[in-house]
Motif scaffolding. Structure first.
Motif, PDB file in Angstrom:
ATOM      1  N   PHE A   1      40.580  42.142  40.154  1.00  0.00           N
ATOM      2  CA  PHE A   1      39.170  41.961  40.484  1.00  0.00           C
ATOM      3  C   PHE A   1      39.000  41.123  41.755  1.00  0.00           C
ATOM      4  O   PHE A   1      38.182  41.445  42.614  1.00  0.00           O
ATOM      5  N   ALA A   2      39.769  40.064  41.870  1.00  0.00           N
ATOM      6  CA  ALA A   2      39.587  39.127  42.982  1.00  0.00           C
ATOM      7  C   ALA A   2      40.189  39.630  44.292  1.00  0.00           C
ATOM      8  O   ALA A   2      39.614  39.409  45.365  1.00  0.00           O
ATOM      9  N   LEU A   3      41.351  40.304  44.205  1.00  0.00           N
ATOM     10  CA  LEU A   3      42.099  40.672  45.403  1.00  0.00           C
ATOM     11  C   LEU A   3      42.151  42.168  45.661  1.00  0.00           C
ATOM     12  O   LEU A   3      42.430  42.603  46.769  1.00  0.00           O
ATOM     13  N   GLY A   4      41.939  42.964  44.616  1.00  0.00           N
ATOM     14  CA  GLY A   4      42.014  44.416  44.732  1.00  0.00           C
ATOM     15  C   GLY A   4      43.042  44.993  43.765  1.00  0.00           C
ATOM     16  O   GLY A   4      43.887  44.263  43.229  1.00  0.00           O
TER      17      GLY A   4
ATOM     18  N   ASN B   1      32.319  49.828  42.464  1.00  0.00           N
ATOM     19  CA  ASN B   1      31.052  49.386  41.876  1.00  0.00           C
ATOM     20  C   ASN B   1      31.169  47.895  41.616  1.00  0.00           C
ATOM     21  O   ASN B   1      31.475  47.462  40.509  1.00  0.00           O
ATOM     22  N   ASN B   2      30.930  47.111  42.680  1.00  0.00           N
ATOM     23  CA  ASN B   2      31.206  45.681  42.675  1.00  0.00           C
ATOM     24  C   ASN B   2      30.129  44.886  41.936  1.00  0.00           C
ATOM     25  O   ASN B   2      29.437  44.058  42.515  1.00  0.00           O
ATOM     26  N   THR B   3      29.981  45.191  40.644  1.00  0.00           N
ATOM     27  CA  THR B   3      29.012  44.499  39.797  1.00  0.00           C
ATOM     28  C   THR B   3      29.681  44.155  38.474  1.00  0.00           C
ATOM     29  O   THR B   3      30.783  44.626  38.179  1.00  0.00           O
ATOM     30  N   LYS B   4      28.987  43.348  37.683  1.00  0.00           N
ATOM     31  CA  LYS B   4      29.530  42.998  36.362  1.00  0.00           C
ATOM     32  C   LYS B   4      29.665  44.251  35.499  1.00  0.00           C
ATOM     33  O   LYS B   4      30.641  44.413  34.748  1.00  0.00           O
ATOM     34  N   LYS B   5      28.696  45.151  35.622  1.00  0.00           N
ATOM     35  CA  LYS B   5      28.752  46.412  34.874  1.00  0.00           C
ATOM     36  C   LYS B   5      29.960  47.241  35.320  1.00  0.00           C
ATOM     37  O   LYS B   5      30.663  47.830  34.492  1.00  0.00           O
ATOM     38  N   GLY B   6      30.212  47.293  36.623  1.00  0.00           N
ATOM     39  CA  GLY B   6      31.362  48.025  37.142  1.00  0.00           C
ATOM     40  C   GLY B   6      32.668  47.446  36.623  1.00  0.00           C
ATOM     41  O   GLY B   6      33.601  48.178  36.273  1.00  0.00           O
TER      42      GLY B   6
ATOM     43  N   ILE C   1      38.543  37.401  27.937  1.00  0.00           N
ATOM     44  CA  ILE C   1      38.874  36.115  28.559  1.00  0.00           C
ATOM     45  C   ILE C   1      38.510  36.139  30.044  1.00  0.00           C
ATOM     46  O   ILE C   1      37.982  35.159  30.580  1.00  0.00           O
ATOM     47  N   THR C   2      38.784  37.270  30.707  1.00  0.00           N
ATOM     48  CA  THR C   2      38.439  37.399  32.129  1.00  0.00           C
ATOM     49  C   THR C   2      36.946  37.196  32.345  1.00  0.00           C
ATOM     50  O   THR C   2      36.529  36.465  33.258  1.00  0.00           O
ATOM     51  N   PHE C   3      36.136  37.819  31.505  1.00  0.00           N
ATOM     52  CA  PHE C   3      34.684  37.689  31.652  1.00  0.00           C
ATOM     53  C   PHE C   3      34.202  36.270  31.367  1.00  0.00           C
ATOM     54  O   PHE C   3      33.175  35.845  31.891  1.00  0.00           O
ATOM     55  N   LEU C   4      34.953  35.527  30.564  1.00  0.00           N
ATOM     56  CA  LEU C   4      34.576  34.148  30.245  1.00  0.00           C
ATOM     57  C   LEU C   4      34.945  33.179  31.370  1.00  0.00           C
ATOM     58  O   LEU C   4      34.255  32.190  31.582  1.00  0.00           O
ATOM     59  N   ILE C   5      36.032  33.455  32.095  1.00  0.00           N
ATOM     60  CA  ILE C   5      36.535  32.467  33.058  1.00  0.00           C
ATOM     61  C   ILE C   5      36.454  32.895  34.520  1.00  0.00           C
ATOM     62  O   ILE C   5      36.582  32.055  35.406  1.00  0.00           O
ATOM     63  N   TYR C   6      36.228  34.180  34.785  1.00  0.00           N
ATOM     64  CA  TYR C   6      36.335  34.677  36.158  1.00  0.00           C
ATOM     65  C   TYR C   6      35.370  33.986  37.130  1.00  0.00           C
ATOM     66  O   TYR C   6      35.761  33.627  38.241  1.00  0.00           O
ATOM     67  N   LYS C   7      34.155  33.780  36.713  1.00  0.00           N
ATOM     68  CA  LYS C   7      33.162  33.225  37.640  1.00  0.00           C
ATOM     69  C   LYS C   7      33.556  31.825  38.093  1.00  0.00           C
ATOM     70  O   LYS C   7      33.350  31.453  39.244  1.00  0.00           O
ATOM     71  N   ARG C   8      34.166  31.060  37.187  1.00  0.00           N
ATOM     72  CA  ARG C   8      34.600  29.710  37.554  1.00  0.00           C
ATOM     73  C   ARG C   8      35.829  29.745  38.463  1.00  0.00           C
ATOM     74  O   ARG C   8      36.016  28.874  39.302  1.00  0.00           O
ATOM     75  N   LEU C   9      36.681  30.748  38.261  1.00  0.00           N
ATOM     76  CA  LEU C   9      37.902  30.860  39.072  1.00  0.00           C
ATOM     77  C   LEU C   9      37.645  31.504  40.431  1.00  0.00           C
ATOM     78  O   LEU C   9      38.409  31.303  41.370  1.00  0.00           O
ATOM     79  N   SER C  10      36.568  32.272  40.526  1.00  0.00           N
ATOM     80  CA  SER C  10      36.298  33.055  41.724  1.00  0.00           C
ATOM     81  C   SER C  10      36.320  32.244  43.027  1.00  0.00           C
ATOM     82  O   SER C  10      36.928  32.672  44.010  1.00  0.00           O
ATOM     83  N   PRO C  11      35.694  31.051  43.079  1.00  0.00           N
ATOM     84  CA  PRO C  11      35.727  30.282  44.341  1.00  0.00           C
ATOM     85  C   PRO C  11      37.149  29.908  44.758  1.00  0.00           C
ATOM     86  O   PRO C  11      37.473  29.868  45.939  1.00  0.00           O
ATOM     87  N   ILE C  12      38.011  29.634  43.779  1.00  0.00           N
ATOM     88  CA  ILE C  12      39.408  29.262  44.082  1.00  0.00           C
ATOM     89  C   ILE C  12      40.166  30.486  44.599  1.00  0.00           C
ATOM     90  O   ILE C  12      40.958  30.408  45.527  1.00  0.00           O
ATOM     91  N   LEU C  13      39.922  31.638  43.945  1.00  0.00           N
ATOM     92  CA  LEU C  13      40.682  32.847  44.265  1.00  0.00           C
ATOM     93  C   LEU C  13      40.246  33.498  45.569  1.00  0.00           C
ATOM     94  O   LEU C  13      41.063  33.973  46.341  1.00  0.00           O
ATOM     95  N   LYS C  14      38.936  33.534  45.810  1.00  0.00           N
ATOM     96  CA  LYS C  14      38.464  34.245  47.011  1.00  0.00           C
ATOM     97  C   LYS C  14      37.243  33.615  47.667  1.00  0.00           C
ATOM     98  O   LYS C  14      36.698  34.175  48.602  1.00  0.00           O
ATOM     99  N   GLY C  15      36.815  32.464  47.184  1.00  0.00           N
ATOM    100  CA  GLY C  15      35.702  31.776  47.809  1.00  0.00           C
ATOM    101  C   GLY C  15      34.388  32.473  47.641  1.00  0.00           C
ATOM    102  O   GLY C  15      33.513  32.388  48.496  1.00  0.00           O
ATOM    103  N   SER C  16      34.197  33.172  46.527  1.00  0.00           N
ATOM    104  CA  SER C  16      32.950  33.910  46.278  1.00  0.00           C
ATOM    105  C   SER C  16      32.458  33.662  44.879  1.00  0.00           C
ATOM    106  O   SER C  16      33.227  33.633  43.939  1.00  0.00           O
ATOM    107  N   GLU C  17      31.153  33.482  44.740  1.00  0.00           N
ATOM    108  CA  GLU C  17      30.551  33.287  43.423  1.00  0.00           C
ATOM    109  C   GLU C  17      30.138  34.599  42.779  1.00  0.00           C
ATOM    110  O   GLU C  17      29.688  34.650  41.654  1.00  0.00           O
ATOM    111  N   LYS C  18      30.276  35.718  43.519  1.00  0.00           N
ATOM    112  CA  LYS C  18      29.758  36.993  43.027  1.00  0.00           C
ATOM    113  C   LYS C  18      30.612  37.583  41.919  1.00  0.00           C
ATOM    114  O   LYS C  18      31.810  37.701  42.043  1.00  0.00           O
ATOM    115  N   PHE C  19      29.987  37.919  40.806  1.00  0.00           N
ATOM    116  CA  PHE C  19      30.610  38.677  39.704  1.00  0.00           C
ATOM    117  C   PHE C  19      29.608  38.793  38.574  1.00  0.00           C
ATOM    118  O   PHE C  19      29.115  37.785  38.113  1.00  0.00           O
TER     119      PHE C  19
END
Length: 197
Positions: free
Chosen positions: A51-54, A101-106, A179-197
């Motif tokens: 999700f974060a890198l491709g 489809n770069n959305t939570k639904k996608g 687990i990904t859906f529970l933690i991804y948003k918090r990890l996102s800034p570390i992984l790619k510097g984006s809050e989007k998800f």
């Protein structure tokens, strides 16, 4: 992609691969499954990476995790090959759909579809790769008997795989999704510097 972004991608891929490798050792038996089948969540870092890198980095994480595990294999590499095929099919599907489809639904659609594809492929890998090798250590009759002790109608390897392994593999994938859906948003800034998800 600039040098800094490429370096960050390689670093995060390496970090997630190391975590996935460690998670392979944290496994446990589950009720309603033969004792030789273990649950682990080692696909979790690869799904997050996909999700974060491709999708390709997600597959690379699966590959590195299993290459590292070859140093302590108990299956002559067969278990690692199967684990790679299943994990790669899961995270590549999820990552590709999320990329388009770069959305939570996608992400949810991709993850569920990826888990379903992994579950179906598990029948093929177990039937043609894993269990033929395992019969060198445990007779097929004994393997089937372990399943029959739980569900007597499972009287052939194919039935065992459809009744037990396919749903088990799907649930295993969905645990990583949850687990990904529970933690991804918090990890996102570390992984790619984006809050989007």
């Amino acid at each position: 992609m600039n040098v800094q972004s490429r370096t960050r991608k390689i670093t995060v891929t390496g970090m997630l691969s190391a975590i996935a490798f460690i998670l392979m050792y944290i496994d446990f038996s589950v009720p309603f499954m033969p004792s030789f089948i273990k649950m682990d969540i080692s696909e979790l870092p690869a799904l997050i990476g996909s999700f974060a890198l491709g999708p390709i980095p997600g597959v690379v994480i699966c590959l590195i995790k299993n290459l590292l595990h070859l140093m302590r294999t108990t299956t002559g590499g067969v278990g690692e090959l199967s684990n790679f095929i299943l994990g790669a099919s899961f995270v590549f599907t999820a990552g590709m759909i999320y990329k388009k489809n770069n959305t939570k639904k996608g992400a949810l659609i991709g993850s569920v579809l990826g888990a379903a594809i992994m579950a179906v492929i598990s029948i093929v890998t177990n039937y043609y790769i894993v269990y033929p090798i395992y019969t060198n250590f445990m007779p097929m009759d004994a393997i089937i008997a372990a399943y029959q002790a739980i569900f007597p109608a499972a009287d052939s390897l194919l039935k065992c795989l459809i009744i037990f392994n396919m749903p088990f593999t799907f649930v295993k994938g969905m645990i990583s999704v949850l687990i990904t859906f529970l933690i991804y948003k918090r990890l996102s800034p570390i992984l790619k510097g984006s809050e989007k998800f």
